[in-house]
Design an enzyme around this catalytic site. Structure first.
Site, PDB file in Angstrom:
ATOM      1  N   THR A 198     -21.844   7.938  19.767  1.00 49.88           N
ATOM      2  CA  THR A 198     -22.174   9.353  19.894  1.00 49.88           C
ATOM      3  C   THR A 198     -21.651  10.128  18.690  1.00 49.88           C
ATOM      4  OG1 THR A 198     -22.077   9.210  22.303  1.00 49.88           O
ATOM      5  CG2 THR A 198     -21.924  11.409  21.328  1.00 49.88           C
ATOM      6  N   CYS A 248      -0.274   4.150   4.447  1.00 50.54           N
ATOM      7  CA  CYS A 248      -0.828   3.043   5.231  1.00 50.54           C
ATOM      8  C   CYS A 248      -0.069   1.739   5.025  1.00 50.54           C
ATOM      9  CB  CYS A 248      -2.305   2.839   4.885  1.00 50.54           C
ATOM     10  SG  CYS A 248      -3.338   4.262   5.259  1.00 50.54           S
TER      11      CYS A 248
END
Length: 378
Positions: A234, A320
């Site tokens: 979606t 990260c």
């Protein structure tokens, strides 16, 4: 609080947040729904896509909305490798890349692809002569970031694109996460390019994958067929509309931002000359929003903690990978002394960084310097 970690993430602009909230409230409909409000939402999605193409001066390229650069890099690298597997198995990268590229390439190697690393110069640049020597008829994928997230150096993207022009089978992917808003973005000679909104005052969870050819990738996410079937799920309409706003603001303010960043960067470099033992690692021609420095003899983690206690937010490497206790591959590839690598920290700035911030930073730096001076290898 002094925030000098903008390469990790930036503060969202008020206009971007407002766009996100407004669309959430007024256009919460699913753009794939067939009713009138779904069609209205789909139209708004198309407008956001068109606005991004206009801001980036794109032509026939395809824009895919993603959740960020990690997803964009994964989609591009895996999708291109799988699509081109019948034509070759060699993929090329360098140790300069972000983990969201390097770990994908290593996973592809596990899956049977041949992974080759191009050499890096002492200036942190891709060795073009070595890259040329690695190219042959079996190469199907080459990836390179535009601006390095640890040191700030810019890679010769156009030169690489020209080299690959003689190898039309090769898919060339560029991680431009640290470039947008600081450097021009061009798809010339590039097949795919990744962008992440939170690096230029957008929101987390916003990303783009720009494709020269929408048929160049195999889908790695399957489902309802959204985003041309390449990224099913979606559609996050509020996020995508807000990202279009963030891109437009970043491009419109680029010239002013770069001038400001150059001033801030030069001011810090100049003042650091008064602190014997501190080494500047970032090349002078690096992107001005990143400045990597070393305190040889002092661990980077110790420095981060010392500054944090004084409400100065910095980092050691990429957010990260900073929690992984290993030698930074970027600095190691540049043949920087191991002691300097272990004592390296990264300062990174944006338009919110002021001259007053720089002055206050050096007040805090003086305190930290006095604490660790005996450990410094001068």
């Amino acid at each position: 609080m002094l925030y000098f970690d903008n390469a990790a993430t930036t503060v969202p602009e008020a206009d971007v947040l407002n766009s996100y909230m407004k669309v959430n409230q007024k256009f919460f409909y699913n753009p794939n729904s067939p009713h009138a409000k779904g069609i209205e939402a789909a139209r708004l999605l198309d407008e956001a896509r068109a606005q991004i193409k206009q801001s980036l001066q794109l032509n026939d390229e395809t824009i895919l909305f993603t959740s960020g650069a990690t997803e964009s890099n994964n989609m591009a690298l895996k999708g291109a490798a799988y699509q081109k597997r019948p034509f070759g198995k060699t993929i090329i990268t360098s140790v300069l890349e972000h983990p969201s590229v390097l770990e994908v390439m290593r996973q592809l190697e596990v899956e049977g692809f041949t992974l080759k690393y191009v050499n890096v110069t002492k200036q942190g640049q891709i060795d073009l002569a070595h890259l040329k020597s690695l190219l042959d008829s079996d190469v199907i994928l080459v990836t390179c970031m535009q601006v390095n997230n640890i040191m700030g150096q810019t890679q010769p993207i156009q030169d690489i694109g020209q080299l690959l022009a003689d190898y039309p089978k090769v898919h060339f992917h560029v991680d431009a996460v640290q470039a947008l808003g600081k450097q021009p973005i061009s798809m010339s000679g590039i097949d795919s390019l990744a962008i992440s909104g939170h690096k230029f005052n957008g929101l987390k969870g916003q990303g783009l994958l720009i494709l020269k050819n929408a048929h160049a990738l195999q889908p790695t996410i399957h489902g309802g067929g959204q985003e041309l079937g390449l990224r099913s799920g979606t559609v996050n309409l509020p996020n995508n509309v807000a990202l279009a706003k963030a891109v437009r603001l970043a491009i419109n303010n680029q010239e002013q931002l770069v001038a400001h960043l150059n001033h801030i960067n030069h001011s810090i470099r100049t003042r650091l000359e008064n602190y014997p033992g501190i080494v500047v690692n970032s090349p002078k021609n690096a992107s001005p929003h990143i400045l990597n420095i070393s305190f040889p003899g002092v661990r980077g983690e110790v420095l981060v903690n010392a500054f944090s206690k004084r409400d100065v937010m910095i980092s050691t490497t990429s957010a990260c990978s900073s929690k992984h206790a290993k030698i930074n591959e970027v600095l190691n590839a540049m043949q920087i002394d191991k002691t300097n690598i272990l004592g390296s920290i990264r300062l990174s700035f944006d338009h919110h960084t002021t001259n007053e911030d720089v002055t206050l930073f050096f007040e805090k730096l003086k305190e930290v310097y006095q604490e660790v001076e005996e450990l410094l290898r001068k």
